[in-house]
Every structure is written in structure tokens, then in C-alpha cells.
Motif scaffolding. Structure first.
Motif, short mmCIF file in Angstrom:
data_model
loop_
_atom_site.label_atom_id
_atom_site.label_comp_id
_atom_site.label_asym_id
_atom_site.label_seq_id
_atom_site.Cartn_x
_atom_site.Cartn_y
_atom_site.Cartn_z
N LEU A 193 0.85 -1.19 0.00
CA LEU A 193 0.00 0.00 0.00
C LEU A 193 0.89 1.24 0.00
N PRO A 194 1.24 1.77 -1.17
CA PRO A 194 2.09 2.96 -1.21
C PRO A 194 1.41 4.15 -0.56
N GLY A 195 2.19 4.89 0.20
CA GLY A 195 1.68 6.10 0.83
C GLY A 195 0.92 5.89 2.12
N VAL A 196 0.60 4.64 2.48
CA VAL A 196 -0.14 4.37 3.72
C VAL A 196 0.86 4.28 4.86
N ARG A 197 0.80 5.22 5.79
CA ARG A 197 1.76 5.25 6.88
C ARG A 197 1.17 4.77 8.20
N ASP A 198 -0.15 4.61 8.25
CA ASP A 198 -0.78 4.08 9.46
C ASP A 198 -1.31 2.69 9.14
N PRO A 199 -0.52 1.66 9.41
CA PRO A 199 -0.93 0.31 9.00
C PRO A 199 -2.02 -0.28 9.87
N ARG A 200 -2.31 0.35 11.01
CA ARG A 200 -3.25 -0.27 11.93
C ARG A 200 -4.64 -0.39 11.32
N LYS A 201 -5.11 0.72 10.73
CA LYS A 201 -6.44 0.68 10.14
C LYS A 201 -6.47 -0.24 8.93
N ALA A 202 -5.41 -0.17 8.11
CA ALA A 202 -5.37 -1.04 6.92
C ALA A 202 -5.37 -2.50 7.32
N ALA A 203 -4.55 -2.86 8.32
CA ALA A 203 -4.49 -4.25 8.76
C ALA A 203 -5.83 -4.70 9.34
N GLU A 204 -6.50 -3.80 10.05
CA GLU A 204 -7.80 -4.16 10.64
C GLU A 204 -8.83 -4.41 9.56
N VAL A 205 -8.85 -3.54 8.54
CA VAL A 205 -9.83 -3.71 7.47
C VAL A 205 -9.53 -4.96 6.66
N LEU A 206 -8.25 -5.20 6.36
CA LEU A 206 -7.88 -6.35 5.53
C LEU A 206 -8.10 -7.67 6.27
N GLY A 207 -7.82 -7.68 7.57
CA GLY A 207 -7.84 -8.94 8.30
C GLY A 207 -9.21 -9.37 8.79
N ARG A 208 -10.19 -8.47 8.82
CA ARG A 208 -11.50 -8.85 9.34
C ARG A 208 -12.19 -9.81 8.39
N THR A 209 -12.78 -10.83 8.95
CA THR A 209 -13.47 -11.81 8.11
C THR A 209 -14.80 -11.28 7.60
N ALA A 210 -15.36 -10.26 8.27
CA ALA A 210 -16.58 -9.59 7.79
C ALA A 210 -17.72 -10.57 7.55
N GLN A 211 -18.05 -11.36 8.56
CA GLN A 211 -19.17 -12.29 8.45
C GLN A 211 -20.46 -11.52 8.72
N LEU A 212 -21.10 -11.09 7.66
CA LEU A 212 -22.33 -10.30 7.75
C LEU A 212 -23.53 -11.24 7.63
N THR A 213 -24.43 -11.17 8.61
CA THR A 213 -25.64 -12.01 8.60
C THR A 213 -26.84 -11.19 9.02
N PHE A 214 -28.04 -11.64 8.58
CA PHE A 214 -29.31 -10.97 8.89
C PHE A 214 -30.19 -11.98 9.62
N HIS A 215 -30.60 -11.62 10.86
CA HIS A 215 -31.31 -12.57 11.72
C HIS A 215 -32.71 -12.05 12.08
N PRO A 216 -33.71 -12.94 12.13
CA PRO A 216 -34.97 -12.58 12.79
C PRO A 216 -34.75 -12.48 14.30
N VAL A 217 -35.37 -11.48 14.93
CA VAL A 217 -35.28 -11.32 16.38
C VAL A 217 -36.46 -12.06 17.01
N LEU A 218 -36.18 -12.92 17.95
CA LEU A 218 -37.23 -13.71 18.62
C LEU A 218 -37.74 -13.03 19.87
N ASP A 219 -36.83 -12.40 20.62
CA ASP A 219 -37.25 -11.82 21.90
C ASP A 219 -36.15 -10.87 22.35
N ALA A 220 -36.48 -10.04 23.33
CA ALA A 220 -35.51 -9.12 23.91
C ALA A 220 -35.74 -9.07 25.40
N ALA A 221 -34.68 -8.77 26.16
CA ALA A 221 -34.81 -8.66 27.62
C ALA A 221 -35.64 -7.44 27.96
#
Length: 746
Positions: A90-118
């Protein structure tokens, strides 16, 4: 002009013209260590449901490419390395923390029906028992939700975008469009929720990202029961910041990684360090080349001038070849480019010294015929010595990685270009000059009509160096004992590349005492941090593996001591990768020794091959021992220097053994000790002149190269001196001693 001369002249002109065109039109790619940026090496990990093989790594690469494109980085590079690694630049990227966080996240996105809440409202939250197939996660406000199995995943999403709605009250939000089966699934999910009363938790839809509910909106009252939202679109709302909304859209668009990834290596180089390295190397190249040219001209006169012209052409051809191949020039590669300038002098020196021998011995009546004989007699030694260097360069390319691999590419191109420069360009210029009438009338102007100072002194003294070869072997053994004692007493300071950990280099506004910084870091929770001064005003901090949050603590501690701090370099190597690199380094050295032995045994015989390998093993131990005594780190750049020293050491041995073989053909019954002694006296002028030419370049690198190149140039200077000595006083005595031990048996 003969036909062969015309062909060489046309070939030289064509190559030079093409090189000029490529140099002007094709820009050279610079590595991140020269232009600044971040390199992240990710390793895919197997899970119980998915195996991290080549196929899943390729899919991971495509997902990562989408995420990097969304980051807006100019000219990013993503390539697969081996079976389960992905290299991201990544040329010009000097803060690798955000880049590493974005690249490394598995990003498991799911949509759930809600059954109940406390239940809330001032009472103790009602407990939610978790049943099979259900999950309990807190929503955005912290209220526990009981969720059914996911109805949709991120794979059903067609597109997501960050939007801002100043009038509707939603502020920053993310719109999501579903595709294919996702449209029907979204309609079914929202239709079932719409059948619940307004305010009922079951009317909500939970959107979960990486086991976290990022939004759980209620279905709008306008949505009909069982019908749901038919257009396949929705809007994720919440307390999003502009960056948060963009990042969420990025992750949804990139999709889920098929397998988890782990950061095993991370390097960040500031642009100031890269610019400084380029400027330092450029000055070293200019000054070193100028000094080398003056030395060559003072020794070989007119031929030295022509060799200097060929040297400039060599640099042009090497640069154009790198650009044409699309090779990336890294910091070690830049150093290798400068080093190859000194090595390019070797072929010219070999030719000129052979021509001097022919002329001064009276075997050739003119400088033209002596020059032709010099090219003919030196060709074998030039080919053998450069092939051994190519073997080292090839091993670097095959067995190393990253910048060290780039050094191997640059070195290999430099060797091939130097052979073309000496055997084609120099020959065309030299033969053209030798045919001019003023040159024929005044042969001394060529520099070939004199024996040279080194040869004249050797002829007067005629030393018998190989009369007692055992004495030289005892001296070599003493040097080995001294080097090994340094390894035992001081130990080898393996760099972070071989041990794993983190290395950070800072440029501070005011000088900071390393002891004071070490104490401050110990108080901050890093008692094992190794702190050293770097340059005029700087610090390097080396620790074990640190998270990005811990790195922030280290940087904050240094900033508290120095005020203004600029992070020049940040390298993170995982322990598994460090162990692998250490193993690969040992394999590279072992393969290098075996390859050199096999080649020399094929070209000469096992006696000479064994002697040459013994000499280069001697050089390797001496160099490592000296670095141990000096407390210098042994890292990847040192490995590149070490393999280069191996190539240089074998070069000298090859030239010497080639001359022994030639003399043995003339007098086959002469003792090997006498042949070796005569060969040393014949080749010593070449050894001295070549060593001086390379020493100018390396000294300029050591003085002007800065902290990034000083250790590299120092290793090569030590290797140059030790290799020059060992080829004469280790390789030759070893061959003579082994030959004498075989005589009684024969």
C-alpha cells in the motif's frame, strides 16, 4: 574493419539505443522501502469447515483486492506468495493499523430474525435462555436480543454504499441492495417481521457483523404482513460517523473472507527514509564510480578511459533492463545496483591484464594483437566467475523473499549487463582505438605496453608463497578460532526477521539517550525492549511481538521523551515467519555451498572445487564472527551481503584455478605447488586492481549510505578483504595440501 567487429558494433549501438529509449519512456518501479508505504503479509488459516489451500487463498486475494480498492490507495499491489500467503503493498499508507484491521477482518455479515428481547424499564433484565440454533447478542444499546438462525448472509448482498441524509434525520447510514435469491429472502424476512405488532422486539431485524449487532431496526409500519420489502433494498441506520459508514460499506462490498487471515509480517517505511536512501545511494554511486574511474584510468590510461565509457553504458543497460522487466527496485536492490558497478570493472581488468602479459612477454608484436589475445584468454575466467555470481543471485531469487529477493534480481541483471559491457562494448571501443595510427605509434598510451607496478614488483622479488602451504592454513585456522570465539562469547544477534518481533525506527527532534528511553519503556510495561541510537538523532526500538495498540504505547512513550517524533520504519514479523525465514536462510547457505562445489567440480575437478568451497566457508564464518564481535544484527540484508561475498570469494578462486589449469597444460609434470605459486603471481595484479575498484564503491556506500546501508556495505567490505585474502592464502594452500596427501596413495 572485420565482419565480427562490425557485428559487435551494431549490436552495441542497438542495445544502447534501446536502453536510452526505455530509460526515457518507461518509469522504474520503486519498492515501498524507497517511496514509503506499508507492506502487509497475510497468512490464511484453516478452519473446521474450510481448508486454507491455494484455491481459498486465491479467493481471499480477490476479496482483499476489493477492500484495498475501496481504501483508495494509489497503485496497490496484491500477489499470492506460496500456498497460503498474500502480500499487500500500500504505497503512501503510513498508518498500518487501520489497513491491517480492514484487511484482516473476516466480515461475516448475517441478517437474523429477532425472537425476543430482555425487558427493561427499571427492572432486572429478563434472562433469555439460549436454545439450539439461537444466539443471544446485545443490540446497539446493550439490550440482549435472542436471534434465530441467519436468514441471509453477506453473499446475498449486491451493493452497499455510505450515504448522508441531512433532512430525513438518518444522518450517515449505509444502503444495502440485495441480488438474486437475496431479494426474495429479504422480502420473506421483513414480511414475517411485519406481522408482529409495532414495538414488539420480534418486529426487528438484527444485522450482525462479526458477532456484533451493528443495527436492529424495526420494520416500518408501512410494510405489509407477509409481503415484506419487495425491491431488495434496505438501509442500515445507527450512530455512524462518516468513516464508520464508509468502512462498513467497504466490508460489505468486499464480502466475507472464505477463511480467517493472520498478519505475519508488516513493514512501514516513511517517505523521508526512502528519499534519504535514494539520495545517499545516488551520491555513493556518483562518488564511487568517479573514484573507480579515476583509478582505472590511472592504471590503464586510454583503455581505462574506454572502460569507463563502457561502465556508464553498463549502468544504462542495467537500469533499462530493470525497467523493461517491470522489476521493483528495493533498498537492497539499489545497493546491489551500486555494488555491481564495482563488479563490472572485474571483466575489464581481467582482459587488460591478460593483454599486458601477452605484450610485455613479447608474444604479441602490437597492442591490437595483444588486446585480441587478452579477450580470448580471459573469456573462460570471465564466464566462470560470473556464472558463480549468477548462482548466488539465482539462489537469492528462489530461496529469499521481499527486499532480499529484489537484491538477487538486481545482482543477476548487473552480472549479465557487466559481461555484455566488457565483452561487447569495451571490445568494440578498444579495438577501434587500437587501430588508430597515433595509438599504434605510441603503444604506451594504451596502458597495455607496461607490466604495471604490482607485476613489476612481483617479478623483482619472485616470492615462493606456496613453499610452505601449511603455514597459511594455520593462519586461516587461527582466524576461524577467533571468529568462532566471537560467536560463542558474544552470540549472534539475529535480526527481527529471523526471531520474530517488532522493530521501530524513530527520528526525534532532539537526541534521546538510549538508556533513558530503555528505562521509560520498562516502566511502560516493555522491560525487554532493546533500544539503540540510530544516525545523528534517532532511536530504534526492538521488542517481541506487539499488537498495534501496544505499538501506540511504545510510540507515545518515545514521544514523551523527545517531543517531536517521526516514525521512519515499522517492521512486524510473526514468530512462525521468523522461524521460517531463519530456516530458509540456513537452507540458502547450504544450497549455495553445494551449488558452488558442484559447478567447480564440473568445470575443474573435485580437488579445486573442495578447496574453493573450503575458502568460501572460511569467509562465511569470518564474516559472521566479525559481526558477532561488533554486535551488529544478522538480518535479511546481511544474508544478501553474505551470499554476495560467497559469489565474490568464488570469483577470485575461479580466476586463480583457471590460471593453474592453463599453466598445467603447458607444463603437465610441474608440481602443483609451483603451478599455484606462478598462478598467484600472474593473477595478483588483477585481484588487487579489481578489489580496489570495488572498495571505492563500497566505501562510498558505507560513508554516505546512512543507517540503512552502512551495515550492508560494511559486511561487503569485510567480505571483500577476507575473500581476496582467502582465494590466495586459503584456497590455493588447501588445494596444494590435499594434492600432496593424495600423492603417496597414488
Amino acid at each position: 574493419m572485420t565482419r565480427s567487429v562490425r557485428v559487435r558494433a551494431l549490436l552495441a549501438l542497438a542495445v544502447i539505443a534501446l536502453s536510452v529509449y526505455i530509460t526515457v519512456t518507461v518509469p522504474l518501479r520503486l519498492g515501498l522501502d524507497l517511496r514509503g508505504g506499508t507492506q502487509i503479509v497475510l497468512e490464511t488459516r484453516s478452519t473446521p469447515t474450510a481448508r486454507a489451500d491455494r484455491e481459498t487463498t486465491d479467493r481471499t486475494l480477490e476479496v482483499l483486492r476489493g477492500r484495498v480498492d475501496a481504501l483508495g490507495v494509489a497503485e496497490p499491489t496484491l500477489v499470492r506468495s506460496g500456498e497460503n500467503r498474500v502480500i499487500v503493498e500500500l504505497p503512501g499508507v503510513r498508518d498500518p493499523r487501520k489497513a491491517a484491521e480492514v484487511l484482516g477482518r473476516t466480515a461475516q455479515l448475517t441478517f437474523h430474525p429477532v425472537l425476543d428481547a430482555a425487558r427493561q424499564g427499571g427492572k432486572t433484565p429478563h434472562p433469555l435462555p439460549e436454545r439450539s440454533g439461537q444466539r443471544i447478542l446485545p443490540d446497539e444499546s446493550g439490550t440482549p436480543l435472542r436471534l434465530a438462525s441467519p436468514a441471509l448472509t453477506g453473499g446475498h448482498v449486491k451493493k452497499a454504499a455510505a450515504r448522508f441524509d441531512p433532512q430525513g434525520g438518518a444522518g450517515w447510514h449505509v444502503t444495502v441492495d440485495f441480488a438474486g435469491a437475496g431479494r426474495d429472502g429479504w422480502a420473506r424476512l421483513t414480511g414475517e417481521a411485519a406481522c408482529r405488532p409495532v414495538g414488539d422486539p420480534a418486529r426487528r431485524v438484527a444485522i450482525v457483523l462479526d458477532d456484533k449487532v451493528i443495527s436492529s431496526p424495526q420494520v416500518d409500519p408501512s410494510v405489509s404482513c407477509t409481503s415484506g420489502i419487495r425491491d431488495g433494498a434496505t438501509r442500515i441506520t445507527g450512530s455512524f460517523s462518516p468513516d464508520g459508514a464508509r468502512e462498513l460499506a467497504l466490508l460489505i462490498n468486499g464480502g466475507a473472507l472464505p477463511v480467517p487471515v493472520e498478519t505475519v509480517e508488516q513493514r512501514t517505511v516513511g517517505p523521508t527514509l526512502g528519499a534519504r536512501a535514494i539520495a545517499a545511494s545516488a551520491w555513493a554511486a556518483v562518488l564511487g564510480t568517479a573514484l573507480t574511474a579515476l583509478f582505472v584510468i590511472s592504471v590503464y590510461r586510454l583503455m581505462g578511459v574506454l572502460a569507463t565509457v563502457a561502465l556508464v553504458c553498463y549502468g544504462l543497460v542495467s537500469y533499462a533492463t530493470l525497467a523493461a522487466l517491470g522489476a521493483t527496485l528495493t533498498l537492497p536492490g539499489l545497493a546491489g545496483f551500486v555494488l555491481a558497478i564495482g563488479m563490472a570493472v572485474d571483466a575489464n581488468v581481467l582482459v587488460f591484464e591478460r593483454a599486458r602479459e601477452e605484450y610485455t612477454a613479447g608474444r604479441r608484436p602490437s597492442t591490437r594483437s595483444a588486446l585480441a589475445a587478452g579477450f580470448r584468454n580471459a573469456f573462460g575466467a570471465i564466464a566462470d566467475s560470473n556464472i558463480t555470481t549468477l548462482i548466488a543471485a539465482g539462489l537469492l531469487f528462489l530461496l529469499a523473499s521481499g527486499p532480499v529477493r529484489g537484491f538477487g534480481v538486481t545482482l543477476g541483471i548487473g552480472v549479465l549487463a557487466s559481461m555484455f559491457s566488457a565483452l561487447v562494448i569495451t571490445r568494440v571501443l578498444a579495438e577501434f582505438a587500437a587501430n588508430r595510427t597515433p595509438v599504434r605509434r605510441h603503444p604506451r598510451v594504451t596502458g597495455l605496453a607496461t607490466a604495471g607496478r604490482v607485476r613489476e614488483r612481483l617479478a623483482r622479488r619472485n616470492p615462493r608463497l606456496m613453499r610452505h602451504p601449511g603455514r597459511w592454513l594455520v593462519t586461516a585456522a587461527a582466524g576461524l578460532v577467533l571468529a568462532c570465539s566471537g560467536i560463542v562469547v558474544r552470540g549472534i544477534d539475529l535480526g527481527v526477521e529471523f526471531t520474530g518481533g517488532r522493530l521501530i525506527e524513530y527520528a526525534t527532534s532532539v537526541p534521546v539517550d538510549p538508556g533513558r528511553a530503555r528505562a521509560a519503556l520498562a516502566d511502560a510495561g516493555f522491560p525487554r525492549a532493546v533500544v539503540r541510537s540510530s544516525g545523528e538523532s534517532g532511536l530504534t526500538v526492538r521488542t517481541g511481538a506487539l499488537t498495534n495498540a501496544e505499538e501506540g504505547t511504545v510510540t507515545g512513550t518515545v514521544r514523551g521523551l523527545a517531543g517531536g517524533v517521526d516514525k521512519l520504519r515499522d517492521e512486524l514479523i510473526g514468530p512462525s515467519l521468523g522461524e521460517e525465514l531463519r530456516r530458509d536462510a540456513v537452507i540458502a547457505l547450504a544450497v549455495a555451498l553445494a551449488a558452488q562445489l558442484c559447478y567447480l567440480a564440473w568445470r575443474f575437478r573435485w580437488l579445486f572445487g573442495t578447496a574453493a568451497v573450503a575458502a568460501l566457508a572460511h569467509d562465511v564464518v569470518i564474516l559472521v564472527g566479525v559481526f558477532a564481535w561488533l554486535g551488529k544484527p544478522v538480518d535479511g540484508v546481511f544474508l544478501a551481503a553474505l551470499l554476495t561475498v560467497i559469489g565474490y570469494s568464488v570469483n577470485d578462486s575461479v580466476v586463480l584455478f583457471d590460471r593453474i589449469r592453463e599453466l598445467a597444460r603447458r607444463t603437465p609434470k610441474a608440481p602443483l605447488g609451483d603451478l599455484a605459486n606462478d598462478a598467484i603471481l600472474h593473477t595478483l595484479p588483477r585481484t588487487v586492481n579489481t578489489g580496489m575498484g570495488a572498495a571505492f564503491i563500497l566505501t562510498a556506500l558505507a560513508v554516505l549510505g546512512g543507517s540503512s546501508l552502512t551495515d550492508f556495505a560494511l559486511a561487503l567490505l569485510i567480505g571483500l578483504a577476507v575473500g581476496t585474502y582467502s582465494s590466495v592464502f586459503t584456497a590455493a594452500p588447501t588445494a596444494v595440501a590435499l594434492h600432496r596427501r593424495r600423492l603417496p596413495k597414488r
